[in-house]
Scaffold this motif. Structure first.
Motif, PDB file in Angstrom:
ATOM      1  N   LEU A 100       2.421   0.700  -2.316  1.00  0.00           N
ATOM      2  CA  LEU A 100       1.645   0.934  -3.533  1.00  0.00           C
ATOM      3  C   LEU A 100       0.169   0.640  -3.286  1.00  0.00           C
ATOM      4  CD1 LEU A 100       1.375   1.515  -6.563  1.00  0.00           C
ATOM      5  CD2 LEU A 100       1.892  -0.905  -6.988  1.00  0.00           C
ATOM      6  N   SER A 101      -0.113  -0.459  -2.622  1.00  0.00           N
ATOM      7  CA  SER A 101      -1.511  -0.836  -2.384  1.00  0.00           C
ATOM      8  C   SER A 101      -2.229   0.208  -1.545  1.00  0.00           C
ATOM      9  CB  SER A 101      -1.578  -2.205  -1.693  1.00  0.00           C
ATOM     10  OG  SER A 101      -1.080  -3.215  -2.538  1.00  0.00           O
ATOM     11  N   LEU A 102      -1.563   0.705  -0.516  1.00  0.00           N
ATOM     12  CA  LEU A 102      -2.188   1.716   0.343  1.00  0.00           C
ATOM     13  C   LEU A 102      -2.408   3.016  -0.430  1.00  0.00           C
ATOM     14  CD1 LEU A 102      -3.254   2.504   3.079  1.00  0.00           C
ATOM     15  CD2 LEU A 102      -0.913   3.138   3.747  1.00  0.00           C
ATOM     16  N   LYS A 103      -1.421   3.401  -1.234  1.00  0.00           N
ATOM     17  CA  LYS A 103      -1.557   4.607  -2.049  1.00  0.00           C
ATOM     18  C   LYS A 103      -2.737   4.471  -3.015  1.00  0.00           C
ATOM     19  CE  LYS A 103       0.911   7.308  -5.577  1.00  0.00           C
ATOM     20  NZ  LYS A 103       2.177   7.423  -6.359  1.00  0.00           N
ATOM     21  N   CYS A 104      -2.855   3.315  -3.671  1.00  0.00           N
ATOM     22  CA  CYS A 104      -3.944   3.098  -4.624  1.00  0.00           C
ATOM     23  C   CYS A 104      -5.292   3.030  -3.920  1.00  0.00           C
ATOM     24  CB  CYS A 104      -3.693   1.826  -5.422  1.00  0.00           C
ATOM     25  SG  CYS A 104      -2.288   1.928  -6.573  1.00  0.00           S
ATOM     26  N   ALA A 105      -5.334   2.425  -2.748  1.00  0.00           N
ATOM     27  CA  ALA A 105      -6.592   2.329  -1.995  1.00  0.00           C
ATOM     28  C   ALA A 105      -7.074   3.714  -1.593  1.00  0.00           C
ATOM     29  CB  ALA A 105      -6.402   1.446  -0.772  1.00  0.00           C
ATOM     30  N   SER A 106      -6.147   4.541  -1.130  1.00  0.00           N
ATOM     31  CA  SER A 106      -6.508   5.897  -0.736  1.00  0.00           C
ATOM     32  C   SER A 106      -6.950   6.715  -1.938  1.00  0.00           C
ATOM     33  CB  SER A 106      -5.315   6.566  -0.051  1.00  0.00           C
ATOM     34  OG  SER A 106      -5.605   7.902   0.289  1.00  0.00           O
ATOM     35  N   GLY A 107      -6.226   6.597  -3.041  1.00  0.00           N
ATOM     36  CA  GLY A 107      -6.571   7.343  -4.240  1.00  0.00           C
ATOM     37  C   GLY A 107      -7.888   6.929  -4.857  1.00  0.00           C
ATOM     38  N   ALA A 108      -8.266   5.674  -4.661  1.00  0.00           N
ATOM     39  CA  ALA A 108      -9.529   5.171  -5.225  1.00  0.00           C
ATOM     40  C   ALA A 108     -10.723   5.459  -4.328  1.00  0.00           C
ATOM     41  CB  ALA A 108      -9.422   3.670  -5.464  1.00  0.00           C
ATOM     42  N   GLY A 109     -10.454   6.005  -3.144  1.00  0.00           N
ATOM     43  CA  GLY A 109     -11.547   6.320  -2.230  1.00  0.00           C
ATOM     44  C   GLY A 109     -12.043   5.150  -1.426  1.00  0.00           C
ATOM     45  N   LEU A 110     -11.192   4.129  -1.234  1.00  0.00           N
ATOM     46  CA  LEU A 110     -11.590   2.981  -0.429  1.00  0.00           C
ATOM     47  C   LEU A 110     -11.480   3.312   1.058  1.00  0.00           C
ATOM     48  CD1 LEU A 110      -9.774   0.038  -2.267  1.00  0.00           C
ATOM     49  CD2 LEU A 110     -12.076   0.911  -2.654  1.00  0.00           C
ATOM     50  N   ASP A 111     -12.154   2.520   1.872  1.00  0.00           N
ATOM     51  CA  ASP A 111     -12.001   2.611   3.328  1.00  0.00           C
ATOM     52  C   ASP A 111     -10.651   1.979   3.665  1.00  0.00           C
ATOM     53  OD1 ASP A 111     -11.998   2.233   6.077  1.00  0.00           O
ATOM     54  OD2 ASP A 111     -14.128   1.716   6.180  1.00  0.00           O
ATOM     55  N   THR A 112      -9.628   2.814   3.836  1.00  0.00           N
ATOM     56  CA  THR A 112      -8.271   2.279   3.991  1.00  0.00           C
ATOM     57  C   THR A 112      -8.117   1.455   5.266  1.00  0.00           C
ATOM     58  OG1 THR A 112      -7.582   4.408   4.949  1.00  0.00           O
ATOM     59  CG2 THR A 112      -7.193   4.072   2.597  1.00  0.00           C
ATOM     60  N   ALA A 113      -8.830   1.835   6.336  1.00  0.00           N
ATOM     61  CA  ALA A 113      -8.727   1.068   7.582  1.00  0.00           C
ATOM     62  C   ALA A 113      -9.252  -0.345   7.382  1.00  0.00           C
ATOM     63  CB  ALA A 113      -9.484   1.771   8.699  1.00  0.00           C
ATOM     64  N   ALA A 114     -10.408  -0.474   6.748  1.00  0.00           N
ATOM     65  CA  ALA A 114     -10.986  -1.795   6.493  1.00  0.00           C
ATOM     66  C   ALA A 114     -10.114  -2.572   5.513  1.00  0.00           C
ATOM     67  CB  ALA A 114     -12.404  -1.660   5.951  1.00  0.00           C
ATOM     68  N   PHE A 115      -9.586  -1.874   4.520  1.00  0.00           N
ATOM     69  CA  PHE A 115      -8.731  -2.519   3.532  1.00  0.00           C
ATOM     70  C   PHE A 115      -7.473  -3.091   4.195  1.00  0.00           C
ATOM     71  CE2 PHE A 115      -4.894  -1.936   0.895  1.00  0.00           C
ATOM     72  CZ  PHE A 115      -5.134  -2.908  -0.068  1.00  0.00           C
ATOM     73  N   LEU A 116      -6.808  -2.291   5.028  1.00  0.00           N
ATOM     74  CA  LEU A 116      -5.581  -2.747   5.689  1.00  0.00           C
ATOM     75  C   LEU A 116      -5.861  -3.892   6.653  1.00  0.00           C
ATOM     76  CD1 LEU A 116      -3.721   0.616   6.414  1.00  0.00           C
ATOM     77  CD2 LEU A 116      -3.053  -1.170   4.791  1.00  0.00           C
ATOM     78  N   ALA A 117      -6.949  -3.789   7.408  1.00  0.00           N
ATOM     79  CA  ALA A 117      -7.291  -4.865   8.345  1.00  0.00           C
ATOM     80  C   ALA A 117      -7.490  -6.173   7.604  1.00  0.00           C
ATOM     81  CB  ALA A 117      -8.542  -4.493   9.132  1.00  0.00           C
ATOM     82  N   SER A 147      -0.804  -0.029 -13.253  1.00  0.00           N
ATOM     83  CA  SER A 147       0.109   0.944 -13.856  1.00  0.00           C
ATOM     84  C   SER A 147       1.523   0.825 -13.296  1.00  0.00           C
ATOM     85  CB  SER A 147      -0.424   2.368 -13.636  1.00  0.00           C
ATOM     86  OG  SER A 147      -0.409   2.709 -12.256  1.00  0.00           O
ATOM     87  N   HIS A 148       1.671   0.038 -12.232  1.00  0.00           N
ATOM     88  CA  HIS A 148       2.993  -0.233 -11.634  1.00  0.00           C
ATOM     89  C   HIS A 148       3.098  -1.736 -11.381  1.00  0.00           C
ATOM     90  CE1 HIS A 148       3.536   4.099 -10.947  1.00  0.00           C
ATOM     91  NE2 HIS A 148       2.284   4.099 -10.519  1.00  0.00           N
ATOM     92  N   ILE A 149       2.932  -2.525 -12.444  1.00  0.00           N
ATOM     93  CA  ILE A 149       2.824  -3.973 -12.290  1.00  0.00           C
ATOM     94  C   ILE A 149       4.032  -4.577 -11.590  1.00  0.00           C
ATOM     95  CG2 ILE A 149       3.765  -4.400 -14.603  1.00  0.00           C
ATOM     96  CD1 ILE A 149       1.910  -6.845 -14.783  1.00  0.00           C
ATOM     97  N   GLU A 150       5.200  -3.988 -11.792  1.00  0.00           N
ATOM     98  CA  GLU A 150       6.410  -4.536 -11.167  1.00  0.00           C
ATOM     99  C   GLU A 150       6.425  -4.326  -9.658  1.00  0.00           C
ATOM    100  OE1 GLU A 150       7.071  -0.261 -12.089  1.00  0.00           O
ATOM    101  OE2 GLU A 150       6.257  -1.989 -13.174  1.00  0.00           O
ATOM    102  N   ASP A 151       5.551  -3.444  -9.156  1.00  0.00           N
ATOM    103  CA  ASP A 151       5.496  -3.172  -7.714  1.00  0.00           C
ATOM    104  C   ASP A 151       4.259  -3.758  -7.050  1.00  0.00           C
ATOM    105  OD1 ASP A 151       7.889  -1.693  -7.707  1.00  0.00           O
ATOM    106  OD2 ASP A 151       6.842   0.113  -8.382  1.00  0.00           O
ATOM    107  N   ILE A 152       3.445  -4.490  -7.815  1.00  0.00           N
ATOM    108  CA  ILE A 152       2.260  -5.105  -7.207  1.00  0.00           C
ATOM    109  C   ILE A 152       2.699  -6.064  -6.104  1.00  0.00           C
ATOM    110  CG2 ILE A 152       0.381  -6.762  -7.624  1.00  0.00           C
ATOM    111  CD1 ILE A 152      -0.070  -5.475 -10.307  1.00  0.00           C
ATOM    112  N   GLY A 153       2.051  -5.972  -4.974  1.00  0.00           N
ATOM    113  CA  GLY A 153       2.445  -6.739  -3.797  1.00  0.00           C
ATOM    114  C   GLY A 153       3.158  -5.885  -2.781  1.00  0.00           C
ATOM    115  N   SER A 154       3.475  -4.652  -3.160  1.00  0.00           N
ATOM    116  CA  SER A 154       4.102  -3.708  -2.237  1.00  0.00           C
ATOM    117  C   SER A 154       3.019  -3.044  -1.401  1.00  0.00           C
ATOM    118  CB  SER A 154       4.888  -2.643  -3.013  1.00  0.00           C
ATOM    119  OG  SER A 154       5.156  -1.526  -2.196  1.00  0.00           O
ATOM    120  N   GLY A 155       3.195  -3.076  -0.099  1.00  0.00           N
ATOM    121  CA  GLY A 155       2.210  -2.467   0.782  1.00  0.00           C
ATOM    122  C   GLY A 155       2.046  -0.979   0.535  1.00  0.00           C
TER     123      GLY A 155
END
Length: 282
Positions: free
Chosen positions: A178-195, A168-176
């Motif tokens: 945006l990725s962290l916001k989407c990971a948190s919103g999707a219910g992912l394990d953000t610590a594992a995702f960031l590592a 939904s924000h294709i022009e910002d894909i690759g931005s840390g």
């Protein structure tokens, strides 16, 4: 006196000869040792070492590695699920279009399917992320983020929520951010995702995914495989989709391809198999 001196000189001469023999013997031993050392060094330096070949893991391969270096999971080995492969680029509009169509598919039949991402990129050890991406380093980073989200998902729908958030924000894909916001919103394990995304795991996943695309000889984003066989391409328009490209068409084919022991989702009863469905591929 002369006779006495002569008698004394004999043992001294013997001792001198013995000493000389000892010196010569020691010198010979040292020479042999030096030759052996040089031989060992030369063997180590010039031996034609052969590194074990690494075969790219592609759609449906059953034998994957079992540690952190096990870069691509084999979903068909776990629960006998139908493997849907996407050959894509994270900032590609065609990939976004296909992923939007598949969002309905995931909601309907995620219990009998799994997804593998194969990113189209040119491997380059001198590049920032180990490959050159068509839409620049931001896309490479987006590829890594998507792979890490897929690896550390709790289930397939949670990954798809992450993916649609990015898209939904294709022009910002690759931005840390945006990725962290989407990971948190999707219910992912953000610590594992960031590592994963910030360390070697993510880059290794990316490298393997690019090798998979090269091994499959797929260079068009977006291309869909089901159980190791081409199913559809979207590149400005849909083509090579004999079974159709609507969500229901993919649902029908995934239901027909499922050979597992678990019950099919109830939605499968709405679809009759056609002669175009993809079999298990083995």
């Amino acid at each position: 006196m002369d006779e006495f001196s002569h008698l004394l000189g004999q043992p001294r001469a013997a001792q001198t000869n013995k000493a000389r023999y000892g010196v010569r013997r020691l010198a010979a031993i040292l020479a042999v040792a030096i030759i052996l050392v040089f031989a060992v060094v030369a063997t180590v330096m010039f031996r034609p070492w052969t590194l074990p070949a690494r075969t790219a893991l592609r759609h449906g391969d059953r034998h994957t590695e079992s540690n952190v270096d096990r870069l691509v999971e084999d979903p068909t080995a776990k629960g006998e699920k139908v493997l849907v492969e996407l050959f894509v680029m994270s900032r590609c509009p065609d990939a976004v279009k296909v992923e939007e169509v598949l969002s309905s598919v995931v909601k309907s039949v995620y219990s009998i399917m799994d997804v593998q991402l194969n990113f189209i990129a040119s491997l380059n050890p001198n590049a920032t992320f180990g490959a050159d991406c068509k839409h620049g380093d931001a896309e490479c980073r987006g590829n890594i983020d998507e792979l890490c989200a897929l690896r550390h998902r709790s289930d397939l729908p949670s990954f798809w929520r992450f993916l649609l958030c990015l898209n939904s924000h294709i022009e910002d894909i690759g931005s840390g951010d945006l990725s962290l916001k989407c990971a948190s919103g999707a219910g992912l394990d953000t610590a594992a995702f960031l590592a994963c995304s910030e360390q070697n795991e993510g880059r290794s996943l990316f490298k393997q995914s690019a090798e998979n695309a090269q091994f499959a000889r797929v260079s068009t984003s977006a291309t869909v495989f089901i159980n190791g066989k081409p199913r559809c391409v979207e590149d400005g328009d849909w083509y090579d989709c004999p079974g159709g490209h609507a969500p229901g068409d993919f649902i029908r084919d995934i239901c027909a391809a499922y050979k597992g022991s678990n019950p099919r989702p109830s939605i499968c009863a709405q679809y009759k198999p056609t002669t175009l469905v993809v079999d298990d591929g083995y």
